[in-house]
Each structure stands twice: as C-alpha cells, then as structure tokens.
Write a protein that holds these residues in place. Sequence first.
Motif, short mmCIF file in Angstrom:
data_model
loop_
_atom_site.label_atom_id
_atom_site.label_comp_id
_atom_site.label_asym_id
_atom_site.label_seq_id
_atom_site.Cartn_x
_atom_site.Cartn_y
_atom_site.Cartn_z
N ARG A 164 -5.10 -0.24 -5.57
CA ARG A 164 -3.36 0.07 -5.22
C ARG A 164 -2.59 -0.09 -6.57
O ARG A 164 -2.49 -0.96 -7.25
CB ARG A 164 -3.07 -1.01 -4.36
N VAL A 165 -1.89 0.61 -6.49
CA VAL A 165 -0.84 0.15 -8.10
C VAL A 165 0.59 0.47 -7.52
O VAL A 165 0.71 1.09 -6.74
CB VAL A 165 -1.17 2.03 -9.10
N THR A 166 0.88 -0.44 -7.48
CA THR A 166 2.67 -0.88 -7.22
C THR A 166 3.66 -0.56 -8.08
O THR A 166 3.45 -1.75 -9.13
CB THR A 166 2.65 -2.86 -6.28
N VAL A 223 -8.02 5.43 -3.53
CA VAL A 223 -9.61 5.60 -3.00
C VAL A 223 -10.69 6.58 -4.03
O VAL A 223 -10.44 7.76 -4.24
CB VAL A 223 -9.34 5.32 -1.32
N ARG A 224 -11.49 5.77 -4.33
CA ARG A 224 -12.62 6.29 -4.58
C ARG A 224 -13.68 7.27 -3.59
O ARG A 224 -14.97 6.04 -3.06
CB ARG A 224 -13.35 5.52 -6.04
N ARG A 274 -7.46 -4.01 -7.66
CA ARG A 274 -8.63 -3.91 -7.27
C ARG A 274 -8.36 -4.54 -5.55
O ARG A 274 -9.11 -5.32 -5.58
CB ARG A 274 -9.48 -4.19 -8.33
N LEU A 275 -8.46 -3.65 -4.30
CA LEU A 275 -8.98 -4.20 -3.28
C LEU A 275 -10.37 -4.26 -2.98
O LEU A 275 -10.63 -5.79 -1.65
CB LEU A 275 -8.02 -3.26 -1.98
N SER A 276 -10.97 -3.54 -3.24
CA SER A 276 -12.88 -4.11 -2.69
C SER A 276 -13.29 -2.42 -4.17
O SER A 276 -12.65 -1.51 -5.04
CB SER A 276 -12.57 -2.88 -1.53
#
Length: 154
Positions: free
Chosen positions: A49-51, A125-126, A42-44
């Motif tokens: 980001r899924v890696t 992004v949501r 969870r970046l924000s």
Amino acid sequence: MRNFDLTPYRRSTVGFDRLFDLIENNARVAQSDNYPPFNIERLSEDRYRVTLAVAGFREDELDITAQQNLLQVSGRKAELANDERAKFVHVGIANRSFERRFELADFVRVDNAALADGLLVIELVREVPEAMKPKKIAINGGQLVEIKGDRNAA
C-alpha cells in the motif's frame, strides 16, 4: 544522504545494470524533493500500500499512471489569481503541483486507488504468472524414461 560508488559492483556483475541505475536514481531523487510525503506499507508477501498525503487536492486534480515497472502519481493545481492570493495572510498548506514516481518490481500491478481525508491510498499486488512460479519436480524412483524423437533433428 551519502553517495555510494557502485563502480566496483558494476565491474564484477553481469545483468544487474537496471538495479544499479535504480539505486543511483533513487539516491538523487531522495535528496531533491520530498513533496508530497508518503508511506509504503507491506501488507503481506504479495500486497503493498502506497499512501500519499495530498491535502487540498480533488480527484480530478490527481492522475495515477501505471506502466511496466513504474507507478507515477501527479497532482495539478491551478495557480491562485492575484486577488485570491491577496486574501491570505499566511500560506502554510502546500498548494503546488507535484509528480512522484515509484519503481515497481516485475509483475506488480495497481489493484485499487482511493482518496479520502486528504490521503491518496494506492493498493498494489504482485501476481507472478503461473509459468514463472517454481514447480516441484517428481523423481521417478530410478526409472529412466526414454524420450522419443531426436532433439537435434531439423
């Protein structure tokens, strides 16, 4: 992983069927296969980001499909010919096809995807539509405003 009985919750709630189905399906999938390994960050508040670790896969062997509430990542490897397989003394690097699914919340979309150093990075992004965002309602200081027209008129 333990199995959870969600029956008592299903009996006392209305409209949460999709949530309970997701929990039950993910519990089953989590027990079955863990290839390829992945991280979810969870970046924000509205960015993720899924890696996925996809060592040995080229871009043309990977497929990312996004549809409503679902992100599907698959990799297709061609089988090694018998003569090529015979060259290996030991095969420890996974060289198999895969399909990985991620359930997405409403209004989540894929923003970007990149493959580098054996890692497939997918940025999400949501974006909640303006009409769905909460609105502040002003209070008119005790003055009633007359509404013109009859709401019940046909």
